[in-house]
Design a protein around this motif. Structure first.
Motif, PDB file in Angstrom:
ATOM      1  N   ILE A  23     -14.196  81.235  19.597  1.00 27.28           N
ATOM      2  CA  ILE A  23     -14.593  81.918  20.840  1.00 27.28           C
ATOM      3  C   ILE A  23     -13.401  82.699  21.399  1.00 27.28           C
ATOM      4  N   ASP A  24     -13.692  83.626  22.282  1.00 26.19           N
ATOM      5  CA  ASP A  24     -12.659  84.447  22.887  1.00 26.19           C
ATOM      6  C   ASP A  24     -11.631  83.565  23.604  1.00 26.19           C
ATOM      7  N   ARG A  25     -10.396  83.636  23.173  1.00 20.07           N
ATOM      8  CA  ARG A  25      -9.349  82.761  23.714  1.00 20.07           C
ATOM      9  C   ARG A  25      -9.084  83.018  25.194  1.00 20.07           C
ATOM     10  N   LYS A  26      -9.066  84.286  25.590  1.00 21.58           N
ATOM     11  CA  LYS A  26      -8.825  84.596  27.009  1.00 21.58           C
ATOM     12  C   LYS A  26      -9.951  84.040  27.884  1.00 21.58           C
ATOM     13  N   ALA A  27     -11.177  84.152  27.405  1.00 19.31           N
ATOM     14  CA  ALA A  27     -12.317  83.634  28.162  1.00 19.31           C
ATOM     15  C   ALA A  27     -12.234  82.105  28.273  1.00 19.31           C
ATOM     16  N   SER A  28     -11.873  81.425  27.192  1.00 17.17           N
ATOM     17  CA  SER A  28     -11.788  79.962  27.248  1.00 17.17           C
ATOM     18  C   SER A  28     -10.619  79.516  28.124  1.00 17.17           C
ATOM     19  N   GLU A  29      -9.507  80.222  28.075  1.00 18.55           N
ATOM     20  CA  GLU A  29      -8.368  79.880  28.943  1.00 18.55           C
ATOM     21  C   GLU A  29      -8.715  80.108  30.410  1.00 18.55           C
ATOM     22  N   PHE A  30      -9.422  81.205  30.693  1.00 20.57           N
ATOM     23  CA  PHE A  30      -9.852  81.494  32.062  1.00 20.57           C
ATOM     24  C   PHE A  30     -10.743  80.362  32.581  1.00 20.57           C
ATOM     25  N   TRP A  31     -11.690  79.917  31.735  1.00 20.30           N
ATOM     26  CA  TRP A  31     -12.576  78.818  32.114  1.00 20.30           C
ATOM     27  C   TRP A  31     -11.788  77.530  32.327  1.00 20.30           C
ATOM     28  N   MET A  32     -10.888  77.219  31.422  1.00 18.69           N
ATOM     29  CA  MET A  32     -10.148  75.961  31.506  1.00 18.69           C
ATOM     30  C   MET A  32      -9.224  75.898  32.721  1.00 18.69           C
ATOM     31  N   GLU A  33      -8.784  77.038  33.220  1.00 17.78           N
ATOM     32  CA  GLU A  33      -7.929  77.059  34.409  1.00 17.78           C
ATOM     33  C   GLU A  33      -8.652  76.517  35.637  1.00 17.78           C
ATOM     34  N   ASP A  34      -9.977  76.653  35.669  1.00 13.97           N
ATOM     35  CA  ASP A  34     -10.751  76.175  36.816  1.00 13.97           C
ATOM     36  C   ASP A  34     -12.188  75.872  36.387  1.00 13.97           C
ATOM     37  N   TYR A  35     -12.318  74.916  35.460  1.00 10.67           N
ATOM     38  CA  TYR A  35     -13.650  74.574  34.927  1.00 10.67           C
ATOM     39  C   TYR A  35     -14.588  74.002  35.986  1.00 10.67           C
ATOM     40  N   MET A  36     -14.036  73.509  37.105  1.00 13.59           N
ATOM     41  CA  MET A  36     -14.914  73.008  38.170  1.00 13.59           C
ATOM     42  C   MET A  36     -15.731  74.149  38.781  1.00 13.59           C
ATOM     43  N   ASN A  37     -15.134  75.320  38.879  1.00 12.95           N
ATOM     44  CA  ASN A  37     -15.779  76.447  39.559  1.00 12.95           C
ATOM     45  C   ASN A  37     -16.140  77.619  38.657  1.00 12.95           C
ATOM     46  N   ARG A  38     -15.682  77.591  37.420  1.00 12.43           N
ATOM     47  CA  ARG A  38     -15.987  78.676  36.471  1.00 12.43           C
ATOM     48  C   ARG A  38     -16.833  78.105  35.349  1.00 12.43           C
ATOM     49  N   CYS A  39     -17.641  78.978  34.757  1.00 12.82           N
ATOM     50  CA  CYS A  39     -18.505  78.502  33.680  1.00 12.82           C
ATOM     51  C   CYS A  39     -18.303  79.331  32.416  1.00 12.82           C
ATOM     52  N   PRO A  40     -18.593  78.743  31.264  1.00  7.26           N
ATOM     53  CA  PRO A  40     -18.642  79.535  30.039  1.00  7.26           C
ATOM     54  C   PRO A  40     -19.738  80.591  30.184  1.00  7.26           C
ATOM     55  N   PRO A  41     -19.669  81.671  29.431  1.00  6.87           N
ATOM     56  CA  PRO A  41     -20.715  82.691  29.519  1.00  6.87           C
ATOM     57  C   PRO A  41     -22.112  82.081  29.357  1.00  6.87           C
ATOM     58  N   ALA A  42     -22.974  82.309  30.347  1.00  5.12           N
ATOM     59  CA  ALA A  42     -24.359  81.814  30.386  1.00  5.12           C
ATOM     60  C   ALA A  42     -24.438  80.282  30.446  1.00  5.12           C
ATOM     61  N   GLY A  43     -23.345  79.626  30.845  1.00  8.34           N
ATOM     62  CA  GLY A  43     -23.325  78.168  30.954  1.00  8.34           C
ATOM     63  C   GLY A  43     -23.327  77.728  32.403  1.00  8.34           C
ATOM     64  N   GLU A  44     -22.770  76.564  32.650  1.00  3.81           N
ATOM     65  CA  GLU A  44     -22.705  76.046  34.018  1.00  3.81           C
ATOM     66  C   GLU A  44     -21.291  75.578  34.333  1.00  3.81           C
ATOM     67  N   THR A  45     -20.970  75.535  35.609  1.00  4.31           N
ATOM     68  CA  THR A  45     -19.683  75.018  36.044  1.00  4.31           C
ATOM     69  C   THR A  45     -19.740  73.496  36.085  1.00  4.31           C
ATOM     70  N   MET A  46     -18.587  72.892  36.099  1.00  2.00           N
ATOM     71  CA  MET A  46     -18.536  71.434  36.228  1.00  2.00           C
ATOM     72  C   MET A  46     -19.064  71.011  37.600  1.00  2.00           C
ATOM     73  N   LEU A  47     -18.857  71.835  38.606  1.00  2.22           N
ATOM     74  CA  LEU A  47     -19.365  71.529  39.942  1.00  2.22           C
ATOM     75  C   LEU A  47     -20.896  71.527  39.945  1.00  2.22           C
ATOM     76  N   GLU A  48     -21.514  72.470  39.242  1.00  2.00           N
ATOM     77  CA  GLU A  48     -22.977  72.483  39.122  1.00  2.00           C
ATOM     78  C   GLU A  48     -23.467  71.220  38.403  1.00  2.00           C
ATOM     79  N   MET A  49     -22.748  70.844  37.350  1.00  2.00           N
ATOM     80  CA  MET A  49     -23.098  69.635  36.627  1.00  2.00           C
ATOM     81  C   MET A  49     -22.952  68.417  37.538  1.00  2.00           C
ATOM     82  N   LYS A  50     -21.865  68.348  38.275  1.00  2.00           N
ATOM     83  CA  LYS A  50     -21.625  67.237  39.205  1.00  2.00           C
ATOM     84  C   LYS A  50     -22.762  67.142  40.212  1.00  2.00           C
ATOM     85  N   ASP A  51     -23.201  68.284  40.740  1.00  2.00           N
ATOM     86  CA  ASP A  51     -24.280  68.270  41.743  1.00  2.00           C
ATOM     87  C   ASP A  51     -25.567  67.682  41.179  1.00  2.00           C
ATOM     88  N   ARG A  52     -25.935  68.067  39.952  1.00  2.00           N
ATOM     89  CA  ARG A  52     -27.180  67.529  39.378  1.00  2.00           C
ATOM     90  C   ARG A  52     -27.042  66.065  39.030  1.00  2.00           C
TER      91      ARG A  52
END
Length: 173
Positions: A89-118
């Protein structure tokens, strides 16, 4: 209430595979892992909940014929990354996500915060139920969030806790 959180048994997977929602077949070690799980559980279980993922449901069904599937127990949705490997997968995109996975999501995915809420919505409903002994067959990410919601680990430290395939974690609420 006694809650037994169980991570699904070992799936067949290749190294680095991203498989949050992707269904995978179970490894040949399933029967052996199932027997170890069963030895860790009480006999008088009131209810078994399961993620709809086949790797969870097959284990839940082997524990009890009365299984309640709930989509809120699914693993994190990795969206477009599902079924790919981390090195493809695109390294820049994965690094961007990993910097703030609670509030950022993979393309067409969900954030960890969204997962936590459900997961939290499901957890609150479970705590309001009148079960004495509950089994929950789900995924590592969901288990970590449930442990945080139960006050066993801090939410910011959830990835520091390794959870093995087929591991049973006991929580008392």
């Amino acid at each position: 209430m006694e809650v037994y959180l169980i991570r699904h048994t070992q799936p067949q997977l290749s190294k680095g595979l991203i498989y949050g929602r992707k269904d995978l077949p179970l490894a040949d070690s399933f029967q052996e892992e199932l027997e170890a799980v069963l030895r860790s559980l009480p006999e008088d279980i009131d209810v078994v909940y399961s993620s709809p993922s086949q790797r969870c449901y097959l284990l839940a069904e082997a524990i009890s014929s009365r299984v309640i599937c709930d989509e809120r127990l699914f693993e994190l949705n990795f969206g477009d990354w599902e079924g790919k490997t981390w090195d493809t997968i695109d390294r820049k995109a994965s690094e961007f996500w990993m910097e703030d996975y609670m509030n950022r999501c993979p393309p067409a995915g969900e954030t960890m915060l969204e997962m936590k809420d459900r997961v939290e919505l499901w957890w609150e409903e479970l705590k309001a139920a009148e079960h004495q002994k509950t089994v929950v067959v789900t995924h590592g990410g969901v288990i970590r969030l449930l442990m945080a919601l139960a006050g066993q680990i801090a939410i910011e430290n959830i990835w520091e806790r390794a959870i093995s395939f087929g591991e049973v974690i006991y929580i008392r609420t």
